[in-house]
Design an enzyme around this catalytic site. Structure first.
Site, short mmCIF file in Angstrom:
data_model
loop_
_atom_site.label_atom_id
_atom_site.label_comp_id
_atom_site.label_asym_id
_atom_site.label_seq_id
_atom_site.Cartn_x
_atom_site.Cartn_y
_atom_site.Cartn_z
N GLU A 1 0.96 -1.22 -0.07
CA GLU A 1 0.10 0.08 0.04
C GLU A 1 0.87 1.27 0.12
OE1 GLU A 1 -3.17 0.13 2.97
OE2 GLU A 1 -2.95 2.18 3.33
N GLU B 1 -2.31 11.41 3.21
CA GLU B 1 -3.29 11.36 4.17
C GLU B 1 -3.36 12.33 5.08
OE1 GLU B 1 -4.32 7.02 5.88
OE2 GLU B 1 -2.19 7.30 5.70
#
Length: 287
Positions: A166, A171
């Site tokens: 990932e 974020e």
């Protein structure tokens, strides 16, 4: 987008396959986005780089999501997508207008959830191995908001997470003064366990919701580098054998989560609706 909590394979798989009947017309629903303020200020990245070709871009023109590139994921997932998130993802919370993708998080009761939002993926449609990725976006704000622009290994369905790898390009965790900080992280499997390595950068003033910023990675066979507005703030050496996940193809995921183990829940200070506004995503690869 799972900085601290393991992202359970079963949770993600349930979300991938769990579509419900309210999403029969993906990408056509209204978010009330005619009232959405789209800033004009902010950083803009170049449209070309020396020695690289633009291999894919979505400028989000027109009035609906390009379903040849994107798929909606809907539902609540299992255990809130493995992170105790609170939202129900609906296609109706995505709109495309004025040259921008708008993902809207709302406080509204739907199918047992008190919040709704959207999540879109390019799995089996647009998958990439190496290159530079630029994503120009304005983020939402408020306690409990969790926007993410990220990538998951295209072999996810066969090997599961975290063995697929990932790459979290961006974020942000809303509330408590955290909205000035961008996080860039990778997750992988090492010695049978989940491993992660992340970095962050905080603006000297203001928040990531004030204007557009460009979130980027440069990714090759030996490293991944993270940038905000073309300023590098993080790098990982991916040459060790157990990081082989990052020498394979990945697809994109764009979403805004509400609540969860990392940001915590919204509270009385959180204003809804909130919006993540994406101007473009561009992928460049070496000639």
């Amino acid at each position: 987008m799972k900085q601290f909590t393991p992202y359970l394979f079963a949770s993600l798989l349930l979300g991938f396959i769990g579509c419900s009947s309210e999403d029969e017309n993906p990408g056509t629903g209204s978010t009330g986005s005619t009232e959405v303020f789209i800033p004009t200020a902010g950083f803009t990245s170049p449209s070309s780089y020396p020695g690289m070709n633009l291999v894919w871009e979505d400028e989000f023109n027109g009035n609906s999501l390009d379903l040849s590139a994107w798929t909606h994921e809907t539902g609540k997932g299992q255990n809130g997508w493995g992170n105790n998130e609170l939202q129900h993802y609906r296609s109706q919370n995505t709109s495309v207008e004025r040259g921008h993708l708008i993902i809207t998080a709302k406080k509204e009761s739907f199918s047992g959830s008190e919040y709704t939002s959207s999540r879109i993926i390019t799995e089996n449609k647009k998958q990439f191995r190496y290159g530079r990725v630029d994503i120009r976006a304005v983020l939402p704000k408020g306690q409990g908001l969790w926007p993410a622009l990220w990538m998951l290994g295209a072999n996810f369905r066969t090997v599961g997470w975290p063995a697929c790898g990932e790459i979290d390009i961006m974020e942000m965790i809303g509330g408590q003064g955290r909205e000035k900080t961008v996080h860039g992280t990778v997750h992988w499997q090492q010695d049978g366990n989940r491993a992660q390595f992340g970095g962050q950068y905080s603006l000297p003033s203001g928040t990531l919701a004030d204007q557009f910023h460009v979130y980027s990675i440069e990714w090759d066979a030996s490293s991944i580098r993270w940038f905000i507005d073309n300023k590098q703030y993080h790098v990982i050496d991916t040459t060790p054998e157990q990081l082989d996940e990052f020498r394979r193809s990945f697809f994109f995921i764009f979403n805004v989560a509400v609540g969860g183990d990392w940001p915590g829940s919204p509270n009385s200070s959180t204003s809804f609706p909130q919006h993540m506004i994406v101007d473009y995503v561009r992928v460049f690869q070496k000639n």
